[in-house]
Design a protein around this motif. Structure first.
Motif, PDB file in Angstrom:
ATOM      1  N   VAL A   1     -17.148  -1.490   5.366  1.00 20.59           N
ATOM      2  CA  VAL A   1     -17.882  -2.218   6.307  1.00 20.59           C
ATOM      3  C   VAL A   1     -16.491  -2.562   7.038  1.00 20.59           C
ATOM      4  N   ALA A   2     -16.051  -3.564   6.803  1.00 23.86           N
ATOM      5  CA  ALA A   2     -15.884  -5.128   7.253  1.00 23.86           C
ATOM      6  C   ALA A   2     -13.377  -4.232   7.744  1.00 23.86           C
ATOM      7  N   ALA A   3     -13.114  -3.464   6.584  1.00 17.91           N
ATOM      8  CA  ALA A   3     -12.109  -2.479   6.696  1.00 17.91           C
ATOM      9  C   ALA A   3     -12.665  -1.259   7.894  1.00 17.91           C
ATOM     10  N   ALA A   4     -13.837  -0.550   8.286  1.00 25.52           N
ATOM     11  CA  ALA A   4     -13.762  -0.530   8.864  1.00 25.52           C
ATOM     12  C   ALA A   4     -13.797  -1.136  10.763  1.00 25.52           C
ATOM     13  N   ALA A   5     -14.238  -1.976  10.100  1.00 28.07           N
ATOM     14  CA  ALA A   5     -14.738  -3.050  11.852  1.00 28.07           C
ATOM     15  C   ALA A   5     -13.046  -3.343  11.778  1.00 28.07           C
ATOM     16  N   GLN A   6     -11.958  -3.422  11.038  1.00 30.56           N
ATOM     17  CA  GLN A   6     -10.791  -3.644  11.618  1.00 30.56           C
ATOM     18  C   GLN A   6      -9.800  -2.884  11.672  1.00 30.56           C
ATOM     19  N   THR A   7     -10.153  -1.568  11.590  1.00 33.91           N
ATOM     20  CA  THR A   7      -9.641  -0.794  12.404  1.00 33.91           C
ATOM     21  C   THR A   7     -10.044  -0.496  13.496  1.00 33.91           C
ATOM     22  N   ILE A   8     -10.882  -0.653  14.140  1.00 35.14           N
ATOM     23  CA  ILE A   8     -11.956  -0.709  15.478  1.00 35.14           C
ATOM     24  C   ILE A   8     -10.614  -1.700  16.179  1.00 35.14           C
ATOM     25  N   GLU A   9     -10.665  -2.921  15.643  1.00 31.14           N
ATOM     26  CA  GLU A   9      -9.877  -4.439  16.754  1.00 31.14           C
ATOM     27  C   GLU A   9      -8.619  -3.416  16.469  1.00 31.14           C
ATOM     28  N   HIS A  10      -8.198  -3.055  15.660  1.00 31.38           N
ATOM     29  CA  HIS A  10      -6.337  -2.511  15.646  1.00 31.38           C
ATOM     30  C   HIS A  10      -6.903  -1.253  16.950  1.00 31.38           C
ATOM     31  N   TYR A  11      -7.006  -0.809  16.617  1.00 33.51           N
ATOM     32  CA  TYR A  11      -7.112   0.090  17.653  1.00 33.51           C
ATOM     33  C   TYR A  11      -7.400  -0.426  19.612  1.00 33.51           C
ATOM     34  N   GLU A  12      -8.360  -1.195  19.448  1.00 37.35           N
ATOM     35  CA  GLU A  12      -8.364  -2.544  20.602  1.00 37.35           C
ATOM     36  C   GLU A  12      -7.230  -3.120  21.519  1.00 37.35           C
ATOM     37  N   ILE A  13      -6.577  -3.794  20.171  1.00 40.23           N
ATOM     38  CA  ILE A  13      -5.141  -4.509  20.153  1.00 40.23           C
ATOM     39  C   ILE A  13      -4.001  -3.814  20.961  1.00 40.23           C
TER      40      ILE A  13
ATOM     41  N   TRP B   1     -16.498   3.947  12.796  1.00 41.44           N
ATOM     42  CA  TRP B   1     -17.430   2.852  12.568  1.00 41.44           C
ATOM     43  C   TRP B   1     -18.195   3.691  11.773  1.00 41.44           C
ATOM     44  N   THR B   2     -18.236   4.723  11.714  1.00 39.57           N
ATOM     45  CA  THR B   2     -19.431   5.634  11.477  1.00 39.57           C
ATOM     46  C   THR B   2     -19.230   5.991   9.645  1.00 39.57           C
ATOM     47  N   ARG B   3     -17.870   6.091   9.414  1.00 39.80           N
ATOM     48  CA  ARG B   3     -16.884   6.808   8.414  1.00 39.80           C
ATOM     49  C   ARG B   3     -17.214   5.879   7.230  1.00 39.80           C
ATOM     50  N   PRO B   4     -17.510   4.184   7.323  1.00 44.55           N
ATOM     51  CA  PRO B   4     -18.319   3.723   5.610  1.00 44.55           C
ATOM     52  C   PRO B   4     -19.526   4.206   6.084  1.00 44.55           C
ATOM     53  N   TRP B   5     -20.603   4.477   6.456  1.00 44.79           N
ATOM     54  CA  TRP B   5     -21.654   5.101   6.223  1.00 44.79           C
ATOM     55  C   TRP B   5     -21.447   6.195   5.548  1.00 44.79           C
ATOM     56  N   THR B   6     -21.002   6.785   6.178  1.00 43.73           N
ATOM     57  CA  THR B   6     -20.708   8.546   5.238  1.00 43.73           C
ATOM     58  C   THR B   6     -20.611   8.115   3.499  1.00 43.73           C
ATOM     59  N   TRP B   7     -19.544   7.042   3.677  1.00 45.60           N
ATOM     60  CA  TRP B   7     -19.835   7.518   2.250  1.00 45.60           C
ATOM     61  C   TRP B   7     -20.955   6.543   1.167  1.00 45.60           C
ATOM     62  N   SER B   8     -21.654   5.698   2.080  1.00 40.70           N
ATOM     63  CA  SER B   8     -22.754   4.994   1.078  1.00 40.70           C
ATOM     64  C   SER B   8     -23.847   6.226   0.310  1.00 40.70           C
ATOM     65  N   ALA B   9     -23.374   6.762   0.369  1.00 42.01           N
ATOM     66  CA  ALA B   9     -23.801   8.174  -1.027  1.00 42.01           C
ATOM     67  C   ALA B   9     -22.999   7.863  -1.799  1.00 42.01           C
ATOM     68  N   GLU B  10     -21.828   7.655  -1.740  1.00 46.20           N
ATOM     69  CA  GLU B  10     -21.036   7.621  -2.606  1.00 46.20           C
ATOM     70  C   GLU B  10     -20.328   6.014  -3.198  1.00 46.20           C
ATOM     71  N   VAL B  11     -20.871   5.800  -2.728  1.00 52.91           N
ATOM     72  CA  VAL B  11     -20.676   3.946  -3.040  1.00 52.91           C
ATOM     73  C   VAL B  11     -22.086   3.113  -3.530  1.00 52.91           C
ATOM     74  N   ALA B  12     -22.336   2.314  -4.573  1.00 58.00           N
ATOM     75  CA  ALA B  12     -23.048   1.970  -5.193  1.00 58.00           C
ATOM     76  C   ALA B  12     -23.101   0.870  -4.558  1.00 58.00           C
ATOM     77  N   ASP B  13     -21.953  -0.034  -5.466  1.00 59.46           N
ATOM     78  CA  ASP B  13     -22.016  -0.948  -5.300  1.00 59.46           C
ATOM     79  C   ASP B  13     -22.088  -2.096  -3.740  1.00 59.46           C
ATOM     80  N   ALA B  14     -23.158  -2.904  -3.906  1.00 55.45           N
ATOM     81  CA  ALA B  14     -23.297  -2.964  -2.021  1.00 55.45           C
ATOM     82  C   ALA B  14     -22.156  -3.828  -1.728  1.00 55.45           C
ATOM     83  N   GLU B  15     -20.848  -4.797  -2.677  1.00 53.77           N
ATOM     84  CA  GLU B  15     -19.631  -5.366  -2.211  1.00 53.77           C
ATOM     85  C   GLU B  15     -18.525  -4.907  -2.277  1.00 53.77           C
ATOM     86  N   VAL B  16     -18.477  -3.560  -2.187  1.00 53.46           N
ATOM     87  CA  VAL B  16     -17.706  -2.379  -2.278  1.00 53.46           C
ATOM     88  C   VAL B  16     -18.321  -2.165  -0.791  1.00 53.46           C
TER      89      VAL B  16
END
Length: 109
Positions: A48-60, A28-43
């Protein structure tokens, strides 16, 4: 993470943690570490959606395993609770997949 009936009914000796498990926290915290490198809000939204989905896979994986163990131990009552939570996690994963396919990934490309 445990929600609903699973949290209340698994047993009186067991209590869920208040904070996410370490792997969930890292995912969950990984995408926030990218925020300094990613200027585009859509990216960033897609990340963030990919990180959330990674958590879902872990929980599944976790709930599927716990349900199997409970069945192996003859605890159908507990297995049913884990399977109900597993179904919720699978639905959340499907929702995130749909969101990513329909909206986020196209906008971020």
């Amino acid at each position: 993470m445990l929600r609903g009936s699973t949290r209340r009914s698994v047993g009186s000796a067991w209590r869920p943690r208040r904070s996410p498990a370490p792997p969930s926290r890292a995912f969950w915290t990984r995408p926030w570490t990218w925020s300094a490198e990613v200027a585009d809000a859509e990216v960033m939204d897609a990340a963030v959606a990919a990180a959330a989905q990674t958590i879902e896979h872990y929980e599944i994986a976790r709930y599927g395993t716990l349900a199997a163990w409970a069945r192996h131990l003859g605890r159908e009552d507990v297995a049913g609770l884990f399977e109900a939570t597993l179904a919720e996690e699978k639905q959340a994963d499907a929702t995130l997949t749909d969101l990513s396919v329909r909206r986020l990934d196209r906008r971020a490309a």
